[in-house]
Write a protein that holds these residues in place. Sequence first.
Motif, PDB file in Angstrom:
ATOM      1  N   LYS A  12       3.230  17.832  -3.663  1.00  0.00           N
ATOM      2  CA  LYS A  12       2.125  17.480  -4.426  1.00  0.00           C
ATOM      3  C   LYS A  12       0.871  17.566  -3.807  1.00  0.00           C
ATOM      4  CE  LYS A  12       2.007  13.978  -7.879  1.00  0.00           C
ATOM      5  NZ  LYS A  12       3.143  13.492  -8.577  1.00  0.00           N
ATOM      6  N   LYS A  13       0.059  18.451  -4.306  1.00  0.00           N
ATOM      7  CA  LYS A  13      -1.316  18.702  -3.643  1.00  0.00           C
ATOM      8  C   LYS A  13      -2.079  17.401  -3.448  1.00  0.00           C
ATOM      9  CE  LYS A  13      -4.962  22.005  -3.900  1.00  0.00           C
ATOM     10  NZ  LYS A  13      -5.422  21.859  -2.734  1.00  0.00           N
ATOM     11  N   ARG A  14      -2.635  17.126  -2.325  1.00  0.00           N
ATOM     12  CA  ARG A  14      -3.525  16.096  -2.326  1.00  0.00           C
ATOM     13  C   ARG A  14      -4.486  16.301  -1.059  1.00  0.00           C
ATOM     14  NH1 ARG A  14      -3.635  15.596   2.639  1.00  0.00           N
ATOM     15  NH2 ARG A  14      -2.019  16.017   3.914  1.00  0.00           N
ATOM     16  N   ASN A  15      -5.684  15.550  -0.887  1.00  0.00           N
ATOM     17  CA  ASN A  15      -6.702  16.107  -0.028  1.00  0.00           C
ATOM     18  C   ASN A  15      -7.071  15.001   0.905  1.00  0.00           C
ATOM     19  OD1 ASN A  15      -7.540  14.107  -1.820  1.00  0.00           O
ATOM     20  ND2 ASN A  15      -9.073  15.859  -2.846  1.00  0.00           N
ATOM     21  N   LYS A  16      -6.125  13.829   0.927  1.00  0.00           N
ATOM     22  CA  LYS A  16      -6.253  12.839   1.843  1.00  0.00           C
ATOM     23  C   LYS A  16      -5.022  12.727   2.785  1.00  0.00           C
ATOM     24  CE  LYS A  16     -10.280  11.237   0.305  1.00  0.00           C
ATOM     25  NZ  LYS A  16     -11.051  10.129   0.255  1.00  0.00           N
ATOM     26  N   THR A  17      -5.203  12.207   4.102  1.00  0.00           N
ATOM     27  CA  THR A  17      -3.989  12.091   4.819  1.00  0.00           C
ATOM     28  C   THR A  17      -3.792  10.540   5.165  1.00  0.00           C
ATOM     29  OG1 THR A  17      -4.922  14.043   5.991  1.00  0.00           O
ATOM     30  CG2 THR A  17      -3.048  12.838   7.225  1.00  0.00           C
ATOM     31  N   ILE A  18      -2.542  10.222   4.901  1.00  0.00           N
ATOM     32  CA  ILE A  18      -2.139   8.927   4.988  1.00  0.00           C
ATOM     33  C   ILE A  18      -1.533   8.894   6.397  1.00  0.00           C
ATOM     34  CG2 ILE A  18      -0.418   7.098   4.574  1.00  0.00           C
ATOM     35  CD1 ILE A  18      -0.149   8.496   1.523  1.00  0.00           C
ATOM     36  N   ILE A  19      -2.162   7.941   7.271  1.00  0.00           N
ATOM     37  CA  ILE A  19      -1.637   7.570   8.563  1.00  0.00           C
ATOM     38  C   ILE A  19      -0.625   6.605   8.515  1.00  0.00           C
ATOM     39  CG2 ILE A  19      -2.178   6.817  10.800  1.00  0.00           C
ATOM     40  CD1 ILE A  19      -4.911   8.303  10.769  1.00  0.00           C
ATOM     41  N   SER A  20       0.591   6.458   8.885  1.00  0.00           N
ATOM     42  CA  SER A  20       1.634   5.254   9.083  1.00  0.00           C
ATOM     43  C   SER A  20       1.489   5.008  10.461  1.00  0.00           C
ATOM     44  CB  SER A  20       2.926   5.822   8.503  1.00  0.00           C
ATOM     45  OG  SER A  20       2.812   5.979   7.132  1.00  0.00           O
ATOM     46  N   CYS A  21       1.731   3.652  10.891  1.00  0.00           N
ATOM     47  CA  CYS A  21       1.685   3.276  11.987  1.00  0.00           C
ATOM     48  C   CYS A  21       2.965   2.429  12.218  1.00  0.00           C
ATOM     49  CB  CYS A  21       0.547   2.702  12.608  1.00  0.00           C
ATOM     50  SG  CYS A  21       0.764   2.158  14.370  1.00  0.00           S
ATOM     51  N   ALA A  22       3.939   2.776  13.225  1.00  0.00           N
ATOM     52  CA  ALA A  22       5.150   2.093  13.164  1.00  0.00           C
ATOM     53  C   ALA A  22       4.977   1.294  14.444  1.00  0.00           C
ATOM     54  CB  ALA A  22       6.316   3.078  13.276  1.00  0.00           C
ATOM     55  N   VAL A  23       4.863   0.189  14.522  1.00  0.00           N
ATOM     56  CA  VAL A  23       4.366  -0.735  15.672  1.00  0.00           C
ATOM     57  C   VAL A  23       5.136  -1.244  16.467  1.00  0.00           C
ATOM     58  CG1 VAL A  23       3.234  -2.995  15.878  1.00  0.00           C
ATOM     59  CG2 VAL A  23       2.615  -1.662  13.739  1.00  0.00           C
ATOM     60  N   THR A  24       6.658  -1.390  16.215  1.00  0.00           N
ATOM     61  CA  THR A  24       7.241  -1.826  17.273  1.00  0.00           C
ATOM     62  C   THR A  24       8.843  -1.321  17.379  1.00  0.00           C
ATOM     63  OG1 THR A  24       7.895  -3.774  18.755  1.00  0.00           O
ATOM     64  CG2 THR A  24       7.916  -4.086  16.432  1.00  0.00           C
ATOM     65  N   GLY A  25       9.408  -1.204  16.371  1.00  0.00           N
ATOM     66  CA  GLY A  25      10.607  -0.427  16.002  1.00  0.00           C
ATOM     67  C   GLY A  25      11.789  -1.181  16.816  1.00  0.00           C
ATOM     68  N   ALA A  26      12.794  -0.293  16.819  1.00  0.00           N
ATOM     69  CA  ALA A  26      14.039  -0.804  17.462  1.00  0.00           C
ATOM     70  C   ALA A  26      14.746   0.024  18.747  1.00  0.00           C
ATOM     71  CB  ALA A  26      15.173  -0.991  16.374  1.00  0.00           C
ATOM     72  N   ILE A  27      13.931   1.014  19.302  1.00  0.00           N
ATOM     73  CA  ILE A  27      14.274   1.912  20.284  1.00  0.00           C
ATOM     74  C   ILE A  27      13.786   1.488  21.524  1.00  0.00           C
ATOM     75  CG2 ILE A  27      14.235   4.275  21.022  1.00  0.00           C
ATOM     76  CD1 ILE A  27      14.137   5.199  18.177  1.00  0.00           C
ATOM     77  N   HIS A  28      12.615   1.176  21.592  1.00  0.00           N
ATOM     78  CA  HIS A  28      11.871   1.013  23.036  1.00  0.00           C
ATOM     79  C   HIS A  28      12.229  -0.558  23.271  1.00  0.00           C
ATOM     80  CE1 HIS A  28       9.513   4.838  21.694  1.00  0.00           C
ATOM     81  NE2 HIS A  28      10.364   5.219  22.723  1.00  0.00           N
ATOM     82  N   THR A  29      12.179  -0.770  24.416  1.00  0.00           N
ATOM     83  CA  THR A  29      12.425  -2.265  24.946  1.00  0.00           C
ATOM     84  C   THR A  29      11.180  -2.706  25.877  1.00  0.00           C
ATOM     85  OG1 THR A  29      13.595  -1.841  26.997  1.00  0.00           O
ATOM     86  CG2 THR A  29      14.929  -1.800  24.844  1.00  0.00           C
ATOM     87  N   PRO A  30      11.239  -3.863  26.102  1.00  0.00           N
ATOM     88  CA  PRO A  30       9.830  -4.542  26.694  1.00  0.00           C
ATOM     89  C   PRO A  30       9.752  -3.843  28.092  1.00  0.00           C
ATOM     90  CG  PRO A  30      10.995  -6.091  25.594  1.00  0.00           C
ATOM     91  CD  PRO A  30      11.874  -4.950  25.344  1.00  0.00           C
ATOM     92  N   THR A  31      10.480  -3.558  28.759  1.00  0.00           N
ATOM     93  CA  THR A  31      10.500  -3.202  29.986  1.00  0.00           C
ATOM     94  C   THR A  31       9.697  -1.738  29.940  1.00  0.00           C
ATOM     95  OG1 THR A  31      12.658  -4.112  31.068  1.00  0.00           O
ATOM     96  CG2 THR A  31      11.889  -2.084  32.176  1.00  0.00           C
TER      97      THR A  31
END
Length: 311
Positions: A3-22
């Motif tokens: 679909k043609k569009r002229n705006k860009t959606i930015i999604s932000c994936a804030v914390t997930g399940a891959i990275h760890t606090p260390t």
Amino acid sequence: MAKKRNKTIISCAVTGAIHTPTMSEALPYRSEDIARQAIDAAEAGASILHLHARHPETGAVSLDPAHFQQFLPIIKQATNAVVNISTGGSLKTTIQDRILPAQTFSPEMCSLNMGSMNFSFHPLVGKYDDWKFDWEKDYVANSDTYIFRNTFRDIQTVSETLAPHNIKFEHECYDVGHLYNLKFCMDVGLFKAPIFIQFVLGILGGIGPDLDNLVFMKRTADRLFGDDYQWSVLGAGGAQMPLATSAAQMGGNVRVGLEDSLFIRRGQLAQSNAEQVAKIRRIVEELGAEVATPGEAREMLDLKGADRTQF
Ligand code: KMH
Ligand code: ZN
């Protein structure tokens, strides 16, 4: 063509399940930090917030609706951004457990992973000596045994369980075969256009993070879905910004966030999700595109509206 569009959606994936606090001080796991970083990311230009929960004391991944409840209303009150709740937040539990947060809160969007695969981040284990929490090392090391299970029956279960909620899916496709899985599911009536595809490149177990692969995914999607779809790109780790930039150049939408990469540039940890959003926003705008507001994202993706969520 998509679909043609002229705006860009930015999604932000804030914390997930891959990275760890260390791995980074910036990775949020306390509810107030997840809320704060999500709100800041929205203010920086993210119109979609892709959210997982964490155990607020240990930072371990959590599918417990009580943990989502601690930040969802705060985010909703502070921002107009679209909330997208993950249904892929654990490599070790059943699809029923993974759907529960979306079923409980009926968000405007949720993720839906379009195929089973190896999903590993075990090479990260060698990079750290002192782990902050005792679950982290085994969790990362043992990811070479994880199968990310998303069978056709699982996909059907998500679709049917969530059908009464009118939730738009972020169809996460980690390889070209997943696009064919999605096409099959559309043909049997599980999903309605316009669909939203997240091309995921660079996960160990999925397609590699090369521009050729992105072009291949996009061409395949064009062939399968005509103009009945919107698309976005997520590059894992160091591929995040380069592939998001390529996506923006190709007319697609982009996803950033600490869930997918802890870095702001090679060798430098990002200080926050908002820092990554601000960077991709600058790039998108320099390329001559406009960043979509949450309202514009809702229109582009035909979302039900924030007033119809249950949080
Ligand atoms: N971190 C992504 C590569 C989900 O939440 O459903 C995977 C993901 C899965 O976002
Ligand atoms: Zn996710």
